[in-house]
Design a protein around this motif. Structure first.
Motif, PDB file in Angstrom:
ATOM      1  N   ASP A 121     -11.945   6.789   2.664  1.00 32.55           N
ATOM      2  CA  ASP A 121     -11.560   5.560   3.362  1.00 32.55           C
ATOM      3  C   ASP A 121     -12.041   4.292   2.667  1.00 32.55           C
ATOM      4  O   ASP A 121     -11.322   3.301   2.597  1.00 32.55           O
ATOM      5  CB  ASP A 121     -12.007   5.591   4.828  1.00 32.55           C
ATOM      6  N   GLU A 122     -13.225   4.319   2.108  1.00 31.31           N
ATOM      7  CA  GLU A 122     -13.776   3.123   1.459  1.00 31.31           C
ATOM      8  C   GLU A 122     -13.021   2.750   0.183  1.00 31.31           C
ATOM      9  O   GLU A 122     -13.178   1.643  -0.339  1.00 31.31           O
ATOM     10  CB  GLU A 122     -15.261   3.320   1.154  1.00 31.31           C
ATOM     11  N   LEU A 124      -9.630   2.841   0.027  1.00 34.50           N
ATOM     12  CA  LEU A 124      -8.287   2.399   0.408  1.00 34.50           C
ATOM     13  C   LEU A 124      -7.953   0.974  -0.057  1.00 34.50           C
ATOM     14  O   LEU A 124      -6.821   0.723  -0.485  1.00 34.50           O
ATOM     15  CB  LEU A 124      -8.080   2.526   1.915  1.00 34.50           C
ATOM     16  N   PRO A 125      -8.887   0.009  -0.015  1.00 37.37           N
ATOM     17  CA  PRO A 125      -8.536  -1.338  -0.505  1.00 37.37           C
ATOM     18  C   PRO A 125      -8.052  -1.320  -1.962  1.00 37.37           C
ATOM     19  O   PRO A 125      -7.070  -1.995  -2.295  1.00 37.37           O
ATOM     20  CB  PRO A 125      -9.833  -2.136  -0.346  1.00 37.37           C
ATOM     21  N   HIS A 128      -4.500   0.112  -2.011  1.00 37.63           N
ATOM     22  CA  HIS A 128      -3.474  -0.798  -1.501  1.00 37.63           C
ATOM     23  C   HIS A 128      -3.120  -1.910  -2.483  1.00 37.63           C
ATOM     24  O   HIS A 128      -2.068  -2.538  -2.352  1.00 37.63           O
ATOM     25  CB  HIS A 128      -3.890  -1.379  -0.146  1.00 37.63           C
ATOM     26  N   GLN A 146     -12.624   7.177   8.175  1.00 37.32           N
ATOM     27  CA  GLN A 146     -11.870   6.445   9.192  1.00 37.32           C
ATOM     28  C   GLN A 146     -10.504   6.025   8.659  1.00 37.32           C
ATOM     29  O   GLN A 146     -10.408   5.474   7.568  1.00 37.32           O
ATOM     30  CB  GLN A 146     -12.640   5.191   9.632  1.00 37.32           C
ATOM     31  N   LEU A 147      -9.482   6.274   9.462  1.00 41.68           N
ATOM     32  CA  LEU A 147      -8.158   5.762   9.113  1.00 41.68           C
ATOM     33  C   LEU A 147      -8.143   4.263   9.357  1.00 41.68           C
ATOM     34  O   LEU A 147      -8.870   3.755  10.207  1.00 41.68           O
ATOM     35  CB  LEU A 147      -7.089   6.441   9.963  1.00 41.68           C
ATOM     36  N   PRO A 148      -7.295   3.540   8.619  1.00 41.50           N
ATOM     37  CA  PRO A 148      -7.223   2.086   8.809  1.00 41.50           C
ATOM     38  C   PRO A 148      -6.880   1.740  10.256  1.00 41.50           C
ATOM     39  O   PRO A 148      -6.163   2.477  10.926  1.00 41.50           O
ATOM     40  CB  PRO A 148      -6.105   1.654   7.864  1.00 41.50           C
ATOM     41  N   GLY A 149      -7.381   0.606  10.725  1.00 40.74           N
ATOM     42  CA  GLY A 149      -7.167   0.175  12.103  1.00 40.74           C
ATOM     43  C   GLY A 149      -5.719  -0.156  12.426  1.00 40.74           C
ATOM     44  O   GLY A 149      -5.251   0.062  13.524  1.00 40.74           O
ATOM     45  N   GLN A 150      -4.981  -0.690  11.434  1.00 38.91           N
ATOM     46  CA  GLN A 150      -3.592  -1.030  11.694  1.00 38.91           C
ATOM     47  C   GLN A 150      -2.761   0.245  11.815  1.00 38.91           C
ATOM     48  O   GLN A 150      -3.228   1.328  11.546  1.00 38.91           O
ATOM     49  CB  GLN A 150      -3.036  -1.953  10.597  1.00 38.91           C
ATOM     50  N   LYS A 152      -0.749   3.203  10.983  1.00 38.21           N
ATOM     51  CA  LYS A 152      -0.676   3.924   9.714  1.00 38.21           C
ATOM     52  C   LYS A 152       0.742   4.442   9.485  1.00 38.21           C
ATOM     53  O   LYS A 152       1.443   4.795  10.424  1.00 38.21           O
ATOM     54  CB  LYS A 152      -1.671   5.072   9.695  1.00 38.21           C
ATOM     55  N   THR A 156       0.572   9.094   6.214  1.00 37.61           N
ATOM     56  CA  THR A 156      -0.883   9.040   6.106  1.00 37.61           C
ATOM     57  C   THR A 156      -1.500   9.783   7.275  1.00 37.61           C
ATOM     58  O   THR A 156      -1.088   9.626   8.417  1.00 37.61           O
ATOM     59  CB  THR A 156      -1.371   7.574   6.114  1.00 37.61           C
TER      60      THR A 156
END
Length: 191
Positions: A121-122, A124-125, A128, A146-150, A152, A156
């Motif tokens: 997860d860390e 992902l930035p 993207h 953790q999956l991104p808050g927005q 998905k 994913t």
């Protein structure tokens, strides 16, 4: 320590693959610790079961012998589980250095031609930031953590969704060094 030959030393050469090794160790030393990572200890039996469960999940999502799974992970238990799982079904892992970013990461991802991605997860930035045509070559992505808050994308999922506990044994049989297997790979991949 005195070396004591065990069943692994007696395996014929064509069976000295990762899958049979872990399975035999799980049968022989199932309750013994195999891996300690992130403050958690996994036994041989637990590790072997997790790897087979993930292999079933990979197969259900279209990963098969010859598929490529890109792994953008730091040192973690999930890396080992996914590596074994891919080995059981004949898929290749494409491990990338998790410190890569920008052009260096994009060039490696583009060159990998991966069918799927397993990522922490860390990281992902950095993922993207890649061009869409590069990152969308893989058909799906599993995220460790953790999956991104927005919202998905449907492609994913959480890494834990790869665990499939029921179904046939996912391990592909046979000698991976057989003449027939080698010829098939040479024709398929031009090697």
């Amino acid at each position: 320590m005195i070396f004591k030959p065990g069943p692994l030393n007696n395996l014929p050469l064509e069976q000295r693959c990762i899958g049979p090794f872990l399975k035999l160790r799980a049968q022989e030393d199932g309750a013994r610790p195999y891996l300690t990572c992130g403050g958690r200890t996994y036994t041989f039996a637990e590790t072997e079961q997790r790897c087979r469960d993930i292999a079933r999940g990979l197969k259900q999502r279209g990963i098969q012998e010859g598929s490529r799974v890109l792994m953008l992970l730091p040192n973690c238990a999930e890396f080992l589980f996914a590596w074994y799982a891919c080995s059981l079904i004949g898929a290749a892992i494409v491990p990338l250095n998790p410190s890569l970013k920008g052009f260096l990461l994009e060039a490696q991802v583009e060159d990998a031609g991966a069918d799927a991605v397993i990522i922490k997860d860390e990281l992902l930035p950095a993922w993207h930031e890649l061009r869409d045509e590069v990152k969308h070559k893989a058909s799906w992505m599993a995220v460790v953590g953790q999956l991104p808050g927005q919202v998905k994308p449907s492609s994913t999922m959480a890494f834990d969704d790869l665990y499939v506990h029921a179904g046939p044994d996912p391990e592909i049989p046979g000698d991976f060094r057989s003449e027939e297997h080698t010829s098939e790979l040479q024709s398929r991949f031009g090697i």
